[in-house]
Design a protein around this motif. Structure first.
Motif, PDB file in Angstrom:
ATOM      1  N   PRO A 123      -4.436   7.913   1.319  1.00 53.66           N
ATOM      2  CA  PRO A 123      -3.595   6.803   0.850  1.00 53.66           C
ATOM      3  C   PRO A 123      -4.215   6.060  -0.335  1.00 53.66           C
ATOM      4  O   PRO A 123      -5.350   6.343  -0.722  1.00 53.66           O
ATOM      5  N   LEU A 124      -3.457   5.061  -0.876  1.00 49.36           N
ATOM      6  CA  LEU A 124      -3.935   4.228  -1.971  1.00 49.36           C
ATOM      7  C   LEU A 124      -3.568   2.781  -1.660  1.00 49.36           C
ATOM      8  O   LEU A 124      -2.388   2.434  -1.566  1.00 49.36           O
ATOM      9  N   ALA A 125      -4.581   1.953  -1.485  1.00 43.10           N
ATOM     10  CA  ALA A 125      -4.355   0.561  -1.071  1.00 43.10           C
ATOM     11  C   ALA A 125      -3.684  -0.246  -2.178  1.00 43.10           C
ATOM     12  O   ALA A 125      -3.695   0.132  -3.356  1.00 43.10           O
ATOM     13  N   ALA A 126      -3.115  -1.382  -1.785  1.00 43.71           N
ATOM     14  CA  ALA A 126      -2.483  -2.281  -2.756  1.00 43.71           C
ATOM     15  C   ALA A 126      -3.521  -2.786  -3.740  1.00 43.71           C
ATOM     16  O   ALA A 126      -4.615  -3.212  -3.358  1.00 43.71           O
ATOM     17  N   GLY A 127      -3.209  -2.705  -5.022  1.00 46.85           N
ATOM     18  CA  GLY A 127      -4.103  -3.177  -6.069  1.00 46.85           C
ATOM     19  C   GLY A 127      -5.273  -2.259  -6.349  1.00 46.85           C
ATOM     20  O   GLY A 127      -6.118  -2.587  -7.198  1.00 46.85           O
ATOM     21  N   ALA A 128      -5.344  -1.117  -5.695  1.00 48.21           N
ATOM     22  CA  ALA A 128      -6.490  -0.225  -5.838  1.00 48.21           C
ATOM     23  C   ALA A 128      -6.225   0.869  -6.869  1.00 48.21           C
ATOM     24  O   ALA A 128      -5.087   1.142  -7.248  1.00 48.21           O
ATOM     25  N   SER A 129      -7.301   1.509  -7.323  1.00 44.43           N
ATOM     26  CA  SER A 129      -7.225   2.631  -8.253  1.00 44.43           C
ATOM     27  C   SER A 129      -8.044   3.795  -7.688  1.00 44.43           C
ATOM     28  O   SER A 129      -8.994   3.591  -6.921  1.00 44.43           O
ATOM     29  N   PRO A 152       0.827  -1.216   0.000  1.00 42.51           N
ATOM     30  CA  PRO A 152       0.000   0.000   0.000  1.00 42.51           C
ATOM     31  C   PRO A 152       0.856   1.259   0.000  1.00 42.51           C
ATOM     32  O   PRO A 152       1.987   1.268   0.500  1.00 42.51           O
ATOM     33  N   ALA A 153       0.311   2.304  -0.579  1.00 39.02           N
ATOM     34  CA  ALA A 153       0.982   3.604  -0.584  1.00 39.02           C
ATOM     35  C   ALA A 153       0.315   4.507   0.442  1.00 39.02           C
ATOM     36  O   ALA A 153      -0.920   4.613   0.492  1.00 39.02           O
ATOM     37  N   SER A 154       1.138   5.161   1.254  1.00 35.74           N
ATOM     38  CA  SER A 154       0.571   6.081   2.240  1.00 35.74           C
ATOM     39  C   SER A 154       0.064   7.346   1.571  1.00 35.74           C
ATOM     40  O   SER A 154      -0.659   8.137   2.179  1.00 35.74           O
ATOM     41  N   GLY A 155       0.414   7.560   0.299  1.00 39.78           N
ATOM     42  CA  GLY A 155      -0.072   8.705  -0.455  1.00 39.78           C
ATOM     43  C   GLY A 155       0.607   8.753  -1.813  1.00 39.78           C
ATOM     44  O   GLY A 155       1.504   7.958  -2.112  1.00 39.78           O
TER      45      GLY A 155
END
Length: 405
Positions: free
Chosen positions: A353-359, A309-312
């Motif tokens: 943030p942006l979760a893993a595999g998310a758009s 996951p990305a924190s941002g």
């Protein structure tokens, strides 16, 4: 029954025949493998000849020490033949021997090569991955990386890699290609004529991993160990090597190629790496409003293709001067950009943030006070925290151009 002399002559003939074959065999991995097999065969033949001589010499010596058998009874004793010269019979003296010529070629040097040896000779470099643009084949290596396609020696070690009793040289090669260089480990040797030849490639960097080879080490048992790292690409924000996952992998020569015999074969997910990508739709301006300005909406989608996951993430919109933010779409930004600029500066927006595999899709309103058309650019980058830094080493899909009119 084969006499000892026949065995020795056979061994010499085999060595002579192999010497003639060397003159017509081309240099390269096949020639190296043939030379190794020939050395072992020659050693076996000579050893067999030595054993045969060791057995035969005592037999001949014992036969010489035993007295001749007595003749049977009644056998007449032969009369001595008188000398035709009238004097005592002369024994032929051996002629003095001429010392053997010392004009013999010295033995070919072994496979222990120095960096200077490799730089001073043309060597055969195995192929790289096609997308790297690095050359393979026969070439001279470079002392340092200066131009695209230069290949240099980044490290080396020595050891008996192929089990022939002689030392070979394992070399870490690095090529300059774009912002980073691919790497591979190659083993070089010398043939019977002293020419540098390539035994084979041990391992090379790949995409997506391992992106770089860091070191080479030859063990006493002939195993070639290679240190690899999953990520080592320079990016806009930099990629410290301590963020990379590093492994040692071992390879052995099986007579035709190097096969992995120890170490891991894959990497797990790197906790510092996030792979983001962006897509953008064309922008179309609406009709002029009462003030003469025109507005439109820029639609873009950011996707997190990794399992981390990305924190941002950061989005930057680049357009010509006189275009600025409009409407409520920019409220997703932690720090919305300033009003319209006349200098053509970028319009930044930090989201997360942006979760893993998310758009995540953003619809950003824009306004222009004069009719304008052209091409813009959207650039996306991952954002981490001081306690958990992040970077995106796969930047090929982080920038997208779009049209507006």
């Amino acid at each position: 029954m084969t006499e000892p002399e026949d065995i020795v002559v056979g061994a010499e003939f085999a060595a002579y025949r192999d010497g003639l074959l060397d003159a017509v065999r081309p240099a390269g991995p096949t020639a190296v493998r043939t030379t190794v097999r020939r050395r072992r065969r020659r050693t076996t033949v000579v050893a067999a000849a030595a054993v045969a001589l060791a057995v035969a010499v005592p037999v001949v010596a014992n036969a010489a020490l035993r007295p001749p058998p007595a003749p049977p009874a009644g056998t007449p004793t032969p009369e001595p033949t008188p000398s035709t010269s009238g004097g005592p019979s002369a024994t032929a003296r051996p002629e003095p021997t001429t010392p053997t010529s010392t004009n013999v070629a010295p033995p070919a040097p072994g496979g222990r090569l120095t960096r200077a040896d490799l730089l001073a000779n043309i060597v055969d470099v195995p192929a790289w991955l096609p997308e790297t643009g690095c050359p393979g084949g026969r070439m001279r290596l470079s002392d340092r990386l200066q131009e695209e396609g230069d290949i240099t020696v980044a490290g080396m070690d020595h050891g008996d890699v192929d089990g022939d009793g002689d030392v070979e040289t394992a070399v870490l090669l690095r090529c300059l290609s774009g912002t980073h260089g691919p790497t591979q480990v190659v083993v070089f040797d010398r043939d019977d004529d002293g020419r540098i030849v390539t035994l084979g490639r041990v391992f090379r960097s790949a995409d997506p991993t391992p992106q770089v080879l860091l070191a080479v080490d030859v063990r006493p048992d002939g195993t070639v160990r290679v240190e690899v790292a999953d990520i080592a690409r320079p990016t806009a924000g930099g990629w410290p090597l301590e963020w990379s996952q590093r492994q040692w992998r071992g390879y052995r020569w099986d007579g035709d190629r190097f096969e992995q015999v120890s170490g891991d074969t894959t990497f797990g997910e790197n906790k510092h790496a996030v792979n983001l990508s962006v897509t953008v739709e064309p922008l179309r301006w609406g009709p002029p409003d009462a003030a003469g300005g025109r507005t439109g909406t820029l639609t873009l989608t950011v996707h997190n293709a990794s399992s981390q996951p990305a924190s941002g993430f950061y989005v930057e919109v680049w357009m010509q001067a006189g275009i600025g933010p409009d409407g409520t779409g920019w409220s997703v930004c932690e720090d919305p950009p300033p009003p319209v600029s006349q200098k053509g500066e970028n319009l930044p927006c930090r989201v997360g943030p942006l979760a893993a595999g998310a758009s995540r899709t953003l619809r950003l309103g824009l306004r222009t006070n004069s009719p304008s058309s052209g091409n813009g650019l959207v650039d996306v980058a991952v954002a981490g925290t001081p306690d958990h830094p992040l970077s995106d080493p796969w930047t090929e899909d982080n920038k997208v151009r779009f049209s507006y009119r």
